[in-house]
Write an enzyme that holds these catalytic residues in place. Structure first.
Site, PDB file in Angstrom:
ATOM      1  N   HIS A 199      53.798  81.871  23.429  1.00 48.61           N
ATOM      2  CA  HIS A 199      53.177  81.157  23.129  1.00 48.61           C
ATOM      3  C   HIS A 199      54.078  79.837  21.543  1.00 48.61           C
ATOM      4  O   HIS A 199      54.138  78.869  21.748  1.00 48.61           O
ATOM      5  CB  HIS A 199      51.628  80.936  22.606  1.00 48.61           C
ATOM      6  CG  HIS A 199      51.766  82.069  21.802  1.00 48.61           C
ATOM      7  ND1 HIS A 199      51.971  83.292  21.794  1.00 48.61           N
ATOM      8  CD2 HIS A 199      51.906  81.591  19.950  1.00 48.61           C
ATOM      9  CE1 HIS A 199      51.858  83.433  20.243  1.00 48.61           C
ATOM     10  NE2 HIS A 199      51.866  82.911  19.789  1.00 48.61           N
TER      11      HIS A 199
HETATM   12  C1  UD1 Z   1      48.831  80.237  16.485  1.00 50.10           C
HETATM   13  C2  UD1 Z   1      49.219  80.151  14.841  1.00 50.10           C
HETATM   14  C3  UD1 Z   1      50.018  81.746  15.853  1.00 50.10           C
HETATM   15  C4  UD1 Z   1      49.164  82.387  16.602  1.00 50.10           C
HETATM   16  C5  UD1 Z   1      48.740  81.684  17.672  1.00 50.10           C
HETATM   17  C6  UD1 Z   1      47.969  82.613  18.857  1.00 50.10           C
HETATM   18  C7  UD1 Z   1      50.363  78.989  13.981  1.00 50.10           C
HETATM   19  C8  UD1 Z   1      50.807  78.257  13.146  1.00 50.10           C
HETATM   20  N1  UD1 Z   1      50.214  79.542  14.779  1.00 50.10           N
HETATM   21  O1  UD1 Z   1      49.604  79.602  17.044  1.00 50.10           O
HETATM   22  O2  UD1 Z   1      50.555  82.110  14.428  1.00 50.10           O
HETATM   23  O3  UD1 Z   1      50.203  82.882  17.283  1.00 50.10           O
HETATM   24  O4  UD1 Z   1      48.458  80.522  17.269  1.00 50.10           O
HETATM   25  O5  UD1 Z   1      47.412  82.319  19.237  1.00 50.10           O
HETATM   26  O6  UD1 Z   1      49.166  79.082  12.646  1.00 50.10           O
HETATM   27  N2  UD1 Z   1      44.720  74.852  21.827  1.00 50.10           N
HETATM   28  C9  UD1 Z   1      43.710  74.968  22.600  1.00 50.10           C
HETATM   29  N3  UD1 Z   1      42.491  75.938  22.599  1.00 50.10           N
HETATM   30  C10 UD1 Z   1      42.607  76.033  21.090  1.00 50.10           C
HETATM   31  C11 UD1 Z   1      43.423  76.398  20.476  1.00 50.10           C
HETATM   32  C12 UD1 Z   1      45.205  76.042  20.694  1.00 50.10           C
HETATM   33  O7  UD1 Z   1      43.813  74.006  23.572  1.00 50.10           O
HETATM   34  O8  UD1 Z   1      41.345  77.066  21.418  1.00 50.10           O
HETATM   35  C13 UD1 Z   1      46.127  74.215  21.816  1.00 50.10           C
HETATM   36  C14 UD1 Z   1      45.865  72.549  21.097  1.00 50.10           C
HETATM   37  O9  UD1 Z   1      45.950  71.711  21.607  1.00 50.10           O
HETATM   38  C15 UD1 Z   1      46.747  72.856  19.892  1.00 50.10           C
HETATM   39  C16 UD1 Z   1      47.924  74.093  20.714  1.00 50.10           C
HETATM   40  O10 UD1 Z   1      46.977  74.664  21.807  1.00 50.10           O
HETATM   41  O11 UD1 Z   1      47.734  71.570  20.412  1.00 50.10           O
HETATM   42  C17 UD1 Z   1      48.294  74.915  19.758  1.00 50.10           C
HETATM   43  O12 UD1 Z   1      47.600  75.586  18.394  1.00 50.10           O
HETATM   44  P1  UD1 Z   1      47.689  75.719  17.045  1.00 50.10           P
HETATM   45  O13 UD1 Z   1      46.336  76.103  17.065  1.00 50.10           O
HETATM   46  O14 UD1 Z   1      47.713  74.784  16.618  1.00 50.10           O
HETATM   47  O15 UD1 Z   1      48.816  77.025  17.479  1.00 50.10           O
HETATM   48  P2  UD1 Z   1      49.319  77.581  18.155  1.00 50.10           P
HETATM   49  O16 UD1 Z   1      50.220  77.331  18.842  1.00 50.10           O
HETATM   50  O17 UD1 Z   1      48.226  78.851  18.390  1.00 50.10           O
END
Ligand code: UD1
Length: 378
Positions: free
Chosen positions: A205
């Protein structure tokens, strides 16, 4: 003493659960739990609360997905009135996600003691959002709980006073050791028709691996080729899924709800809950990952790990465990995977303080905090 734990994203939950449980055993210590809502899908959040036996959050800030600046800013905006109203003696933050840095900044600006669980880890790669979060959080924190000696060294090297640093072990490993037996009973691999030690698990990821189509495609090509040697199970993170859908057609894949198999050997699926993933990981022959926490979990479980990155903030897994950095090149991934698959299994090795008692050590130190800005336990 009033403590407020702030969590937001999946890797926070398994670190917070043992600390909250241990703190709640102290009379005279009140613990409140705030969820920022950074992760909000049931499979990324609520399921973990249930499986880890965590209390329901007292408050959910519901920030959801947004750009880094907006997500961090929204947490600041929504958390500040909560902290102003509640006035906790200490705000506890975990790991390196956006929720961590936002909560630490908010609390520090209000003069509230900040305690950081999993402090001091450094990849020395400032293109990683998590590295920026780690550095800023550590420099805002008053009590820094570290997991491995390299973290203490990094913090001291950055001029942080040794008085603030407490090496306590690994709270994430507390959760692993606590739930390991229960995870075994769910026998998740059997539902996929897989035998013990006969398959690999893949997680991906990191923006550097999945946001750049050429890089992501190269990794997937390696993995699809490797799946001819042994089946590979790929629980797919939501951000990865967004990119996956775009390139899978070129690779002969189509995403469908519930995942899709290619000849039964590359099994792509929705993210798994904590117990299902732990059971799958514990019985795997090999892990391929770009996650931080999974490198540590693999070490404790004694499963060889190939980290699809050029660096790690967790060098103990290279020195002490069976983790190898392989970057994202197709040939390197295949060569290393085949080399590791040819080696006999090695017994699991856990560092000294990774003994399931980190949460208790953290709670003992926090419960003895006195005064407005102690920097160290009394
Ligand atoms: C975040 C953390 C990362 C961690 C990871 C584990 C930061 C900078 N990054 O990354 O360190 O290892 O979580 O999971 O905080 N999304 C969903 N559903 C959810 C959550 C996210 O669909 O419940 C999608 C959204 O479209 C979003 C993307 O995932 O745009 C990224 O989510 P985000 O929370 O920004 O960061 P992660 O890549 O999950």
């Amino acid at each position: 003493m009033k403590a407020m734990a702030v969590v937001g994203a999946r890797p926070n939950f398994m670190k917070a659960a043992p600390v909250i449980e241990a703190l709640r055993k102290y009379t005279g210590v009140e613990v409140k739990l705030v969820h920022t809502g950074q992760h909000y899908d049931r499979k990324m959040s609520a399921l973990f609360f249930e499986e880890l036996g965590m209390p329901r959050p007292d408050l959910d800030l519901q920030v959801g997905s947004a750009s880094h600046g907006e997500q961090t800013g929204q947490i600041l905006i929504r958390l500040e009135p909560v902290l102003t109203h509640e006035r906790p003696d200490v705000v506890l933050v975990f790991g390196d996600v956006n929720s961590t840095v936002a909560a630490a900044l908010c609390a520090a600006k209000l003069g509230i003691v900040v305690a950081h669980v999993e402090a001091g880890l450094r990849s020395f790669d400032r293109t990683m959002p998590e590295e920026l979060n780690r550095i800023v959080t550590d420099h805002l924190s008053d009590v820094l709980f570290t997991t491995e000696p390299s973290a203490d060294k990094n913090l001291l090297g950055e001029g942080i006073s040794s008085d603030k640093i407490c090496q306590v072990g690994n709270a994430m490993v507390d959760s692993l050791l606590k739930h390991r037996e229960r995870a075994k009973t769910c026998r998740f691999r059997e539902t996929l028709g897989l035998n013990r030690s006969s398959y690999a698990v893949l997680t991906l990821h990191r923006p550097s691996n999945v946001d750049v189509p050429e890089v992501f495609e190269e990794i997937l090509q390696a993995v699809i080729e490797l799946s001819q040697d042994l089946p590979i199970v790929f629980p797919c993170h939501p951000r990865t899924r967004q990119h996956f859908a775009r390139i899978t057609e070129r690779l002969g894949f189509q995403w469908s709800e519930g995942g899709r198999e290619r000849g039964g050997r590359f099994i792509v699926m929705e993210p798994l809950g904590y117990l299902e993933f732990l059971s799958l990981q514990a019985e795997a022959r090999l892990i391929l990952t770009d996650s931080g926490g999974i490198q540590e979990e693999s070490m404790v479980l004694g499963v060889p790990c190939l980290t699809l990155r050029d660096n790690t903030e967790r060098p103990i897994t290279l020195q002490h465990g069976n983790n190898v950095l392989v970057g994202h090149s197709r040939s390197r991934i295949l060569t290393e995977a085949r080399r590791v698959l040819g080696l006999p299994s090695e017994p699991a090795r856990a560092p000294k303080l990774w003994d399931g008692k980190a949460g208790e050590r953290i709670a003992a130190i926090l419960s003895s905090l006195r005064g407005p800005n102690p920097h160290r336990p009394v």
